[in-house]
Structures are given as structure tokens and as C-alpha cells.
Design a protein around this motif. Structure first.
Motif, PDB file in Angstrom:
ATOM      1  N   ASP A  22       0.816  -1.217   0.000  1.00  0.00           N
ATOM      2  CA  ASP A  22       0.000   0.000   0.000  1.00  0.00           C
ATOM      3  C   ASP A  22       0.848   1.265   0.000  1.00  0.00           C
ATOM      4  O   ASP A  22       0.352   2.359  -0.305  1.00  0.00           O
ATOM      5  CB  ASP A  22      -0.925   0.019   1.224  1.00  0.00           C
ATOM      6  CG  ASP A  22      -2.013  -1.038   1.138  1.00  0.00           C
ATOM      7  OD1 ASP A  22      -2.231  -1.579   0.038  1.00  0.00           O
ATOM      8  OD2 ASP A  22      -2.640  -1.318   2.180  1.00  0.00           O
ATOM      9  N   TRP A  23       2.123   1.110   0.348  1.00  0.00           N
ATOM     10  CA  TRP A  23       3.030   2.255   0.408  1.00  0.00           C
ATOM     11  C   TRP A  23       4.092   2.194  -0.688  1.00  0.00           C
ATOM     12  O   TRP A  23       4.933   3.091  -0.789  1.00  0.00           O
ATOM     13  CB  TRP A  23       3.723   2.313   1.774  1.00  0.00           C
ATOM     14  CG  TRP A  23       2.811   2.485   2.934  1.00  0.00           C
ATOM     15  CD1 TRP A  23       2.048   1.518   3.536  1.00  0.00           C
ATOM     16  CD2 TRP A  23       2.550   3.696   3.644  1.00  0.00           C
ATOM     17  NE1 TRP A  23       1.337   2.055   4.574  1.00  0.00           N
ATOM     18  CE2 TRP A  23       1.625   3.389   4.677  1.00  0.00           C
ATOM     19  CE3 TRP A  23       3.015   5.009   3.522  1.00  0.00           C
ATOM     20  CZ2 TRP A  23       1.156   4.351   5.563  1.00  0.00           C
ATOM     21  CZ3 TRP A  23       2.552   5.965   4.424  1.00  0.00           C
ATOM     22  CH2 TRP A  23       1.616   5.631   5.415  1.00  0.00           C
ATOM     23  N   ASP A  24       4.067   1.106  -1.500  1.00  0.00           N
ATOM     24  CA  ASP A  24       5.096   0.904  -2.526  1.00  0.00           C
ATOM     25  C   ASP A  24       6.491   1.020  -1.926  1.00  0.00           C
ATOM     26  O   ASP A  24       7.381   1.707  -2.441  1.00  0.00           O
ATOM     27  CB  ASP A  24       4.946   1.920  -3.678  1.00  0.00           C
ATOM     28  CG  ASP A  24       3.686   1.679  -4.484  1.00  0.00           C
ATOM     29  OD1 ASP A  24       3.339   0.505  -4.683  1.00  0.00           O
ATOM     30  OD2 ASP A  24       3.039   2.659  -4.880  1.00  0.00           O
ATOM     31  N   VAL A  46      10.403  13.558  -5.998  1.00  0.00           N
ATOM     32  CA  VAL A  46      11.762  13.233  -5.546  1.00  0.00           C
ATOM     33  C   VAL A  46      11.988  11.733  -5.664  1.00  0.00           C
ATOM     34  O   VAL A  46      13.095  11.277  -5.944  1.00  0.00           O
ATOM     35  CB  VAL A  46      11.974  13.707  -4.093  1.00  0.00           C
ATOM     36  CG1 VAL A  46      13.318  13.244  -3.548  1.00  0.00           C
ATOM     37  CG2 VAL A  46      11.861  15.226  -4.019  1.00  0.00           C
ATOM     38  N   LEU A  47      10.927  10.968  -5.456  1.00  0.00           N
ATOM     39  CA  LEU A  47      10.952   9.519  -5.609  1.00  0.00           C
ATOM     40  C   LEU A  47       9.989   9.099  -6.711  1.00  0.00           C
ATOM     41  O   LEU A  47       8.889   9.647  -6.820  1.00  0.00           O
ATOM     42  CB  LEU A  47      10.545   8.832  -4.300  1.00  0.00           C
ATOM     43  CG  LEU A  47      11.535   8.899  -3.133  1.00  0.00           C
ATOM     44  CD1 LEU A  47      10.878   8.362  -1.870  1.00  0.00           C
ATOM     45  CD2 LEU A  47      12.797   8.114  -3.453  1.00  0.00           C
ATOM     46  N   ASP A  48      10.416   8.127  -7.512  1.00  0.00           N
ATOM     47  CA  ASP A  48       9.548   7.548  -8.531  1.00  0.00           C
ATOM     48  C   ASP A  48       8.785   6.364  -7.951  1.00  0.00           C
ATOM     49  O   ASP A  48       9.205   5.749  -6.962  1.00  0.00           O
ATOM     50  CB  ASP A  48      10.376   7.066  -9.723  1.00  0.00           C
ATOM     51  CG  ASP A  48      11.059   8.219 -10.454  1.00  0.00           C
ATOM     52  OD1 ASP A  48      10.496   9.324 -10.444  1.00  0.00           O
ATOM     53  OD2 ASP A  48      12.154   8.006 -11.017  1.00  0.00           O
ATOM     54  N   ASP A  79       8.544   3.415  -8.999  1.00  0.00           N
ATOM     55  CA  ASP A  79       9.232   2.129  -9.086  1.00  0.00           C
ATOM     56  C   ASP A  79      10.560   2.109  -8.329  1.00  0.00           C
ATOM     57  O   ASP A  79      11.319   1.143  -8.410  1.00  0.00           O
ATOM     58  CB  ASP A  79       9.462   1.734 -10.543  1.00  0.00           C
ATOM     59  CG  ASP A  79      10.272   2.771 -11.318  1.00  0.00           C
ATOM     60  OD1 ASP A  79      10.515   3.863 -10.770  1.00  0.00           O
ATOM     61  OD2 ASP A  79      10.656   2.470 -12.473  1.00  0.00           O
ATOM     62  N   ASP A  80      10.867   3.158  -7.576  1.00  0.00           N
ATOM     63  CA  ASP A  80      12.086   3.168  -6.757  1.00  0.00           C
ATOM     64  C   ASP A  80      11.971   2.143  -5.636  1.00  0.00           C
ATOM     65  O   ASP A  80      10.897   1.969  -5.041  1.00  0.00           O
ATOM     66  CB  ASP A  80      12.325   4.556  -6.144  1.00  0.00           C
ATOM     67  CG  ASP A  80      12.964   5.535  -7.122  1.00  0.00           C
ATOM     68  OD1 ASP A  80      13.566   5.070  -8.106  1.00  0.00           O
ATOM     69  OD2 ASP A  80      12.846   6.754  -6.895  1.00  0.00           O
ATOM     70  N   ASP A  81      13.076   1.474  -5.362  1.00  0.00           N
ATOM     71  CA  ASP A  81      13.163   0.553  -4.231  1.00  0.00           C
ATOM     72  C   ASP A  81      13.458   1.383  -2.982  1.00  0.00           C
ATOM     73  O   ASP A  81      14.559   1.912  -2.821  1.00  0.00           O
ATOM     74  CB  ASP A  81      14.284  -0.470  -4.494  1.00  0.00           C
ATOM     75  CG  ASP A  81      14.515  -1.397  -3.314  1.00  0.00           C
ATOM     76  OD1 ASP A  81      13.627  -1.502  -2.451  1.00  0.00           O
ATOM     77  OD2 ASP A  81      15.603  -2.019  -3.255  1.00  0.00           O
ATOM     78  N   VAL A  82      12.459   1.497  -2.108  1.00  0.00           N
ATOM     79  CA  VAL A  82      12.574   2.385  -0.944  1.00  0.00           C
ATOM     80  C   VAL A  82      12.373   1.575   0.336  1.00  0.00           C
ATOM     81  O   VAL A  82      11.446   0.766   0.436  1.00  0.00           O
ATOM     82  CB  VAL A  82      11.534   3.520  -1.002  1.00  0.00           C
ATOM     83  CG1 VAL A  82      11.721   4.466   0.185  1.00  0.00           C
ATOM     84  CG2 VAL A  82      11.635   4.283  -2.312  1.00  0.00           C
ATOM     85  N   VAL A  83      13.238   1.820   1.309  1.00  0.00           N
ATOM     86  CA  VAL A  83      13.121   1.212   2.632  1.00  0.00           C
ATOM     87  C   VAL A  83      12.824   2.315   3.647  1.00  0.00           C
ATOM     88  O   VAL A  83      13.441   3.380   3.617  1.00  0.00           O
ATOM     89  CB  VAL A  83      14.410   0.468   3.024  1.00  0.00           C
ATOM     90  CG1 VAL A  83      14.371   0.039   4.500  1.00  0.00           C
ATOM     91  CG2 VAL A  83      14.615  -0.759   2.133  1.00  0.00           C
TER      92      VAL A  83
END
Length: 386
Positions: free
Chosen positions: A81-83, A367-369, A371-375
Motif C-alpha cells: 500500500d506504500w510501494d 523526488v521519488l519515482d 518504481d524506486d526501491d525504498v526502505v
């Protein structure tokens, strides 16, 4: 043999011991003279023995393990839900990521033969230091704001530590604690006499903001994330910033992994502060506050209510080095994120919601796309607010 300390600013070296200084005479924070790196290639996660928790990475740590609950290797879970992926730091023994620094800090205290530790905290760090001091059999005085949450006060008391409640600002709490550590009159710690701020024997300053042992623990956050992602790094990590103990820990950990040749590249480190206390955002060119004028985010996110981070320059350099950023959020987006986290099964404290709220704002600001891998670390348990 315990590692000595060095000042990165003036290169003065201080011998390890229970009366070692908590800060250099020049005013700069101290670091360990040792900066160990592991040998050989890392094992895949499935082959790692993680039963020792964060001490699995002992080869990176300039401290020997003495005080532990086998903390660490917190889950890294998908949050569709937050990608993003959430790292569940609130499942630590005392309910926050501060246990990372507490295990290494109290292990250092035992190495040095310390008999009593002193710390100042808005709650979570104090509870962690108190609990690990009890594990080590050491006395602990924890300086806290007079209005500290009752749950955090009880966590300190139940560990048989002595809470010292101080009226005034968070800075007043720190000043009172430093006075106790140095055994000097109010304000002497801020003098310009050039004297080294040494510890008097009344207690060893187990500061989560100043003590390098604490950052040795928080940098294991980065080691775990990399191991859990197959020894790769995410595109970005979004973290709250008060004193920046987890933010700088992440930066130090990913930097060491790169130096050791274990990973290739650094994630962008994106910070989140709450309006009312925005020292990092204020220093950035074009620093952004995503809030209405009246919406004081620090009222709900009291855990990052820090006006003067001890290592502000380091935080700013970490942001610049990783192509990162920092934004400030008001109460409304933090409360919205908190409600959403609770509905999704993530029972966290209000301060913890600052980073997920910032994640959404960073996406809105491109600032973030998507499909960015975000932690994003979820840093503290909602049980602390009961």
C-alpha cells in the motif's frame, strides 16, 4: 583491548578508559581510532547464522559483545500500500531502534570498567540504556523532560534506573545531564576554556547523540538491509531526524559496506523532521516545510524534538554525499500516516509516522519515482504511548 578515541577535526587521540572525554576539547564529537572491515565475501542471508542478531556483524564493530539480548535482524517486510519496504525496528526488546545503540554502548561501558552510566533522552533512548544497564548490572541515571510520557518513564523505572525529570526544553535536559557527568556548574560544559569535557567518575556519559559506541550499533541497520536484499542497497531510505542517530548510522553502515567492496553504491538518504524543530531543513538550500503555519508537527512527534543535533554537520554532509534531502512535516500528514499505519497492522508510536508521511510527500514532489526501491524504518512501538 578497548579502542582509543580520536577527534576527526584536530586529530587529538584520547586513551580509552572510564574517565575518557565525551567530546574533544575543540568541541567536536569523537570517533574510534579503529575502523574494522570484514575479510572475504559475505555469506548469502540464508547461510548466515543470525542467532546473534546484529552482533552477526561483529567484524565491523570496534567493540566486543558483552551486553546483549540477541537483538537485531528485525523483519524487512513488503508494504504494497506504500510501494515500499518497512523495516520493523519497533520489535526490539525495548520497543525501538535505540536498542541497536544500547547493546554496543553498554558493551563498551563494560569493556572500560564503568560502574554507572548517565544518559539524557526524551524517552526511547533512556529506556534502552536503562534496560541494557540492568542487563550489565550497572547503575543508570536517565535525565528526561518533566513531561516525558508515562509509559517511557515506567520503562526506565522498571529497569531499576533512576529517572531525573528536568523542567524546560529538551536542551535543558541535556545541559543538566552534562553538568552531572562533568560535576561542574550549570553551563560550564559550554565554556570556551579549551578544557577537555571529561567525565568525573559520577557516571559515564552513555549519550546516544555524542558517544561513538551508539553509532557503532545503529550502523548495523544498513548491514541488515543489505543482507536482506541479497547484498544490494535500495534506491533510497527515508528516515526521521532528531539527533540523527539512525540516519547517520545508516550512512556509516552503507559507507563501510562500499569500502569493503560488499556492495556497489549508496542509497539516497531522505530525512524527515517535524515542524517546530527543523534545524536540518533550515540549513538546506530551498529547504521545504510541507505544513500549514499552525500545524506544529513536533507536538505529535516529540521523539525528534531536537533543536540542536549534536552532529548536525555530519548529517548535512551525509545528505550531500548521497544526493539526499530533508523535509519538515506538520501534524496533519503525520497523524494521517499514523492512522494509516495502524489500520495496516503496524502498531507504532506517533514519532514513527514521520518517515512514512515524508515518503508520501517525496513521491508527491517527484523526488521519488513509483518504481524506486525504498526502505522505511518503523522506529518505535505504539505500546510506548499507552
Amino acid at each position: 583491548m578497548a579502542s582509543d578515541l580520536i577527534c576527526p577535526n584536530c586529530e587529538t587521540v584520547y586513551e580509552a578508559g572510564p574517565t575518557e572525554p565525551w567530546r574533544c576539547a575543540c568541541g567536536h564529537a569523537l570517533e574510534f581510532t579503529e575502523r574494522p572491515h570484514p575479510q572475504g565475501d559475505p555469506l548469502p542471508l540464508q547461510n548466515l547464522d543470525t542467532t546473534e542478531g546484529l552482533w552477526t556483524f561483529f567484524e565491523f564493530l570496534p567493540i566486543e559483545k558483552h551486553v546483549t539480548f540477541h537483538e537485531g535482524f528485525t523483519p524487512l517486510v513488503d508494504a504494497p500500500d506504500w510501494d515500499a519496504q518497512f523495516k520493523l525496528e519497533y520489535v526490539f526488546p525495548t520497543g525501538s531502534f535505540k536498542d541497536r545503540g544500547a547493546t554496543t554502548t553498554l558493551s563498551r561501558a563494560v569493556e572500560l570498567g564503568v560502574e554507572k552510566v548517565i544518559e539524557d533522552s526524551s524517552g526511547n533512548a533512556g529506556a534502552a540504556i536503562a534496560t541494557y544497564a540492568a542487563r550489565a548490572g550497572l547503575e543508570a541515571d536517565i535525565y528526561v523532560p518533566a513531561d516525558v510520557k508515562q509509559s517511557k518513564l515506567m520503562a526506565i523505572q522498571r529497569a531499576d534506573a533512576r529517572p531525573v525529570r528536568i523542567e524546560g526544553s529538551r536542551r535543558d535536559v541535556t545541559d543538566a545531564c552534562i553538568d552531572a557527568v562533568e560535576g561542574e556548574a550549570q553551563g560550564a560544559s559550554e565554556s570556551e576554556s579549551g578544557d577537555t569535557p571529561r567525565q568525573t567518575g559520577a557516571g559515564w556519559y552513555a549519550s546516544h547523540a555524542w558517544n561513538p559506541a551508539f553509532y557503532a550499533g545503529t550502523m548495523t541497520f544498513a548491514f541488515e538491509v543489505a543482507a536482506q536484499q541479497g547484498w544490494t542497497v535500495p534506491d533510497a531510505v527515508v528516515l526521521p531526524i532528531g539527533h540523527g542517530t539512525l540516519f547517520l548510522g545508516a550512512y556509516r553502515g552503507f559507507s563501510l559496506l562500499n569500502e569493503a567492496g560488499i556492495v556497489d553504491g549508496m542509497p539516497r538518504l531522505l530525512g524527515a523532521q517535524a515542524t517546530g524543530y527543523t534545524p536540518i531543513v533550515d540549513e538546506l538550500e530551498g529547504g521545504r516545510t510541507e505544513a500549514d503555519e499552525d500545524a506544529d508537527g513536533a507536538e505529535i512527534a516529540d521523539g525528534i524534538r531536537i533543536a540542536e543535533p549534536a552532529r548536525k554537520g555530519e548529517i548535512l554532509r551525509a545528505i550531500e554525499a548521497t544526493g539526499g534531502d530533508a523535509i519538515a512535516l506538520g501534524a496533519d500528514p503525520i497523524e494521517t500516516a499514523l492512522d494509516r499505519l495502524h489500520r495496516g497492522g503496524f502498531y507504532v508510536e506517533p514519532t514513527c509516522a514521520v518517515a512514512p508521511a515524508a515518503l508520501e510527500q517525496y513521491r508527491d514532489d517527484d523526488v521519488l519515482d513509483a518504481d524506486d526501491d525504498v526502505v522505511v524504518p518503523l522506529t518505535g512501538s505504539g505500546l510506548k504511548t499507552l
